[in-house]
Design a protein around this motif. Structure first.
Motif: not given
Length: 233
Positions: A48-69
């Motif tokens: 995505l051409g960005m640092s790990r921090t925003p990606v990590r936040e996105a993963v956490i958000a989608l995990t809370r929504e039940g889409l990711l583990e």
């Protein structure tokens, strides 16, 4: 007017995190990121051409929504819906969407039918020359447009989350080439009933559409299971 004390100014949302969230959400919907593989946050951030921090936040958000583990120190993966979860998603969609179309048929807002038919015209063109992903995007637009037209924002938000759960079934289960014409016919039946001002027919058309979608998803799941058993026999 009373002054509210004890609150601090709201910070502007992190646009990179939001961008990462939307891109990852789309990747799940489109089947680019799918159930099975374990994905690396670092590799996704590089893609995505960005640092790990925003990606990590996105993963956490989608995990809370039940889409990711998330697997500690390993990465993340797409959740698999159990049979009971799939049934619950379809049952909830049935309750909410029949309510929405009944409301629309009882009191159809001006231009609502024209707006819905415009989406179906675009979906028909995509069925002929577009991709599976484009067809699914328009399918989602159609279903989420109805609660907006009915002025049911909370219902629309809930349906949006349920649509997200549907993505976990996989693009192949939701947008199969042999289903395109049937989906369009079912969508037109819903709009025709709304245009006719017939709440019962509109609700029945939605129920039929969801039943056939559920059957197609179930058949796809059984095919995968049978293939797995044959390969591992």
């Amino acid at each position: 007017m009373a002054k509210v004390n004890g609150l601090t100014a709201v910070e502007r949302p992190d646009t990179l995190a939001r961008s990462a969230y939307l891109r990852l959400q789309e990747a799940i919907r489109d089947g680019v990121v799918r159930h099975g593989p374990l994905y690396s946050e670092n590799e996704l951030a590089e893609t995505l051409g960005m640092s790990r921090t925003p990606v990590r936040e996105a993963v956490i958000a989608l995990t809370r929504e039940g889409l990711l583990e998330v697997s500690a120190q390993r990465g993340f993966s797409v959740r698999a819906l159990s049979a009971d979860e799939q049934a619950e998603v379809f049952d909830l969609r049935g309750l909410l969407e029949t309510h929405v179309v009944r409301r629309l048929a009882e009191d159809t807002p001006e231009d609502a039918v024209a707006d819905l038919r415009a989406v179906l015209e675009r979906q028909a063109r995509v069925a002929e020359t577009g991709t599976r992903s484009e067809f699914l995007v328009l399918d989602e637009e159609f279903h989420l447009l109805m609660p907006r037209l009915a002025a049911l924002p909370r219902t629309g938000e809930t349906l949006g989350r349920l649509r997200g759960a549907m993505w976990l079934l996989g693009q192949e289960a939701l947008t199969r080439p042999e289903r395109d014409k049937a989906v369009l016919t079912e969508h037109h039946a819903i709009v025709d009933a709304i245009a006719a001002g017939d709440p019962g027919a509109a609700a029945a058309a939605v129920a039929h559409h969801l039943d056939t979608t559920r059957a197609a998803a179930d058949a796809h799941g059984r095919g995968i299971a049978c293939g797995y058993r044959r390969e591992n026999a």
